[in-house]
Design a protein around this motif. Structure first.
Motif, PDB file in Angstrom:
ATOM      1  N   ALA A  98       0.918  -1.299   0.099  1.00 49.75           N
ATOM      2  CA  ALA A  98      -0.122   0.001   0.193  1.00 49.75           C
ATOM      3  C   ALA A  98       0.811   1.342   0.018  1.00 49.75           C
ATOM      4  O   ALA A  98       0.487   2.319  -0.592  1.00 49.75           O
ATOM      5  N   ALA A  99       2.100   1.197   0.752  1.00 46.87           N
ATOM      6  CA  ALA A  99       2.815   2.305   1.010  1.00 46.87           C
ATOM      7  C   ALA A  99       3.800   2.575  -0.464  1.00 46.87           C
ATOM      8  O   ALA A  99       4.452   3.480  -0.626  1.00 46.87           O
ATOM      9  N   GLY A 100       4.013   1.326  -1.210  1.00 46.73           N
ATOM     10  CA  GLY A 100       4.811   1.449  -2.420  1.00 46.73           C
ATOM     11  C   GLY A 100       6.134   1.403  -2.206  1.00 46.73           C
ATOM     12  O   GLY A 100       6.985   1.749  -2.746  1.00 46.73           O
ATOM     13  N   ILE A 101       6.647   0.519  -1.152  1.00 50.65           N
ATOM     14  CA  ILE A 101       8.029   0.401  -0.779  1.00 50.65           C
ATOM     15  C   ILE A 101       8.422  -1.093  -0.563  1.00 50.65           C
ATOM     16  O   ILE A 101       7.431  -1.828  -0.761  1.00 50.65           O
ATOM     17  N   GLN A 102       9.847  -1.180  -0.723  1.00 55.06           N
ATOM     18  CA  GLN A 102      10.270  -2.646  -0.736  1.00 55.06           C
ATOM     19  C   GLN A 102      10.571  -3.096   0.859  1.00 55.06           C
ATOM     20  O   GLN A 102      10.433  -4.084   1.069  1.00 55.06           O
ATOM     21  N   LYS A 103      11.128  -1.850   1.475  1.00 53.44           N
ATOM     22  CA  LYS A 103      11.642  -2.197   2.877  1.00 53.44           C
ATOM     23  C   LYS A 103      11.026  -1.250   3.834  1.00 53.44           C
ATOM     24  O   LYS A 103      10.605  -0.140   3.471  1.00 53.44           O
ATOM     25  N   THR A 112      10.703   8.199   8.156  1.00 57.42           N
ATOM     26  CA  THR A 112       9.672   7.636   7.457  1.00 57.42           C
ATOM     27  C   THR A 112       9.924   7.163   6.333  1.00 57.42           C
ATOM     28  O   THR A 112      10.532   7.483   5.512  1.00 57.42           O
ATOM     29  N   ALA A 113       9.380   5.614   6.105  1.00 62.42           N
ATOM     30  CA  ALA A 113       9.789   4.970   4.969  1.00 62.42           C
ATOM     31  C   ALA A 113       8.735   4.878   4.005  1.00 62.42           C
ATOM     32  O   ALA A 113       8.986   4.953   2.684  1.00 62.42           O
ATOM     33  N   GLY A 114       7.532   5.425   4.353  1.00 60.55           N
ATOM     34  CA  GLY A 114       6.421   5.549   3.537  1.00 60.55           C
ATOM     35  C   GLY A 114       5.257   6.190   4.075  1.00 60.55           C
ATOM     36  O   GLY A 114       5.150   6.375   5.335  1.00 60.55           O
ATOM     37  N   LYS A 115       3.964   6.287   3.503  1.00 66.91           N
ATOM     38  CA  LYS A 115       2.769   6.635   4.086  1.00 66.91           C
ATOM     39  C   LYS A 115       1.515   5.921   3.453  1.00 66.91           C
ATOM     40  O   LYS A 115       1.570   5.345   2.319  1.00 66.91           O
ATOM     41  N   VAL A 116       0.496   5.538   4.151  1.00 65.10           N
ATOM     42  CA  VAL A 116      -0.688   5.002   3.914  1.00 65.10           C
ATOM     43  C   VAL A 116      -1.784   5.845   4.483  1.00 65.10           C
ATOM     44  O   VAL A 116      -1.725   6.657   5.607  1.00 65.10           O
ATOM     45  N   SER A 152       5.920   0.203  13.335  1.00 70.79           N
ATOM     46  CA  SER A 152       7.119  -0.193  13.409  1.00 70.79           C
ATOM     47  C   SER A 152       7.977  -0.464  12.238  1.00 70.79           C
ATOM     48  O   SER A 152       8.978  -0.506  12.152  1.00 70.79           O
ATOM     49  N   LEU A 153       7.264  -0.563  11.180  1.00 72.24           N
ATOM     50  CA  LEU A 153       7.945  -0.345   9.793  1.00 72.24           C
ATOM     51  C   LEU A 153       8.329   1.038   9.100  1.00 72.24           C
ATOM     52  O   LEU A 153       9.152   1.249   8.425  1.00 72.24           O
ATOM     53  N   GLY A 154       8.029   2.148  10.202  1.00 74.66           N
ATOM     54  CA  GLY A 154       8.466   3.389   9.872  1.00 74.66           C
ATOM     55  C   GLY A 154       7.366   3.888   8.767  1.00 74.66           C
ATOM     56  O   GLY A 154       7.762   4.783   8.140  1.00 74.66           O
ATOM     57  N   GLN A 168       6.737  12.537  -5.197  1.00 72.26           N
ATOM     58  CA  GLN A 168       8.064  13.249  -4.816  1.00 72.26           C
ATOM     59  C   GLN A 168       8.713  12.665  -3.556  1.00 72.26           C
ATOM     60  O   GLN A 168       9.985  12.591  -3.528  1.00 72.26           O
ATOM     61  N   PHE A 169       8.058  12.271  -2.502  1.00 73.28           N
ATOM     62  CA  PHE A 169       8.425  12.035  -1.169  1.00 73.28           C
ATOM     63  C   PHE A 169       9.295  10.538  -1.671  1.00 73.28           C
ATOM     64  O   PHE A 169      10.316  10.133  -0.961  1.00 73.28           O
ATOM     65  N   LEU A 170       8.831   9.647  -2.431  1.00 74.11           N
ATOM     66  CA  LEU A 170       9.562   8.251  -2.625  1.00 74.11           C
ATOM     67  C   LEU A 170      10.660   8.553  -3.320  1.00 74.11           C
ATOM     68  O   LEU A 170      11.240   7.806  -3.099  1.00 74.11           O
TER      69      LEU A 170
END
Length: 196
Positions: A98-103, A112-116, A152-154, A168-170
Motif C-alpha cells: 500500500a505504501a509502495g515500498i520494498q523495505k 519515515t519509509a512511506g505513508k498510507v 514499527s515499519l516506519g 516526490q517523497f518516494l
C-alpha cells in the motif's frame, strides 16, 4: 546393565519413535517452493519427500501471484505424511504494498519509509479479518494492530494523501536509500581491508 534398565531403555526408544514432528511454520513465496535451502533442509530433517511437497505447494498456490510470501503451516504425521495449511500474506506485506515500498525504515522512530491512508488500513483490515487467527477480533482491533505494525515499519498513517506529493517523497527516499547503501558498502570494504 541391569534387567530393569534394559527394559526401561526399550520403553524410552518406543516412546521416541511415536513422537510426532509437530508443526513446521515458515513463509514460502507463492509458486516458488524449491527443494533447495532454506526449505529443503527443514523438510528433509522431518523425513518429508521434498520434491513432492514442493509440487503440492506450487500446485495449491498456482492461482496466487508468484512471489507473494505466504505463511505456511505443515503438520507432519509419524508416517511422514503431511497436511499443508496456507494463510493470507502477513500484514507487513500488505502495508508495504500500500505504501509502495520494498523495505521498512531502519530506524522507524527517526525516519519515515512511506505513508498510507486510513482507507488503506481499513481495506487491509477487511482482508485480514478472514484470517484464522483474527476471525474473532473486531475490525477496530485489527485496524489498531495494523497501525502499530505500520509504525514499527516506519510507515506513517495519514488521513489524506496527495499522489504527486507522495511520488516526490518516494523519489527523495530512493536517493537517501542509495546513499545509505553506498555508505554501508564503503564501510564493509574498509573492514575487509583491515582484516586482509
Amino acid at each position: 546393565m541391569s534387567k530393569y534398565n534394559t527394559s526401561r531403555l526399550r520403553q524410552m526408544k518406543q516412546g521416541v519413535e511415536k513422537i510426532q514432528h509437530g508443526k513446521l511454520r515458515t513463509n514460502i513465496p507463492a509458486g516458488m517452493a524449491t527443494p533447495g535451502p532454506p526449505l529443503g533442509p527443514m523438510l528433509g530433517c522431518r523425513g518429508i519427500n521434498i520434491t513432492a511437497f514442493c509440487k503440492d505447494f506450487n500446485e495449491k498456490t498456482k492461482d496466487i501471484k508468484e512471489g507473494i510470501p505466504l505463511p505456511t503451516r505443515v503438520h507432519v504425521n509419524p508416517d511422514r505424511s503431511y497436511q499443508i495449511t496456507i494463510t493470507k500474506p502477513p500484514s507487513m506485506y500488505y502495508l508495504k504494498q500500500a505504501a509502495g515500498i520494498q523495505k521498512g525504515a531502519m530506524n522507524p522512530i527517526k525516519e519515515t519509509a512511506g505513508k498510507v491512508t486510513l482507507k488503506h488500513i481499513y481495506e487491509i483490515a477487511k482482508i485480514k479479518q478472514s484470517d484464522e487467527t483474527l476471525e474473532f477480533r473486531s475490525l477496530q482491533d485489527i485496524c489498531i494492530m495494523l497501525i502499530s505494525t505500520a509504525r514499527s515499519l516506519g510507515i506513517k498513517v495519514v488521513k489524506d494523501l496527495d499522489a504527486s506529493e507522495y511520488q516526490q517523497f518516494l523519489e527523495e527516499r530512493k536517493v537517501i536509500l542509495e546513499e545509505r547503501k553506498r555508505e554501508l558498502q564503503e564501510l564493509k570494504e574498509s573492514k575487509m581491508l583491515r582484516t586482509g
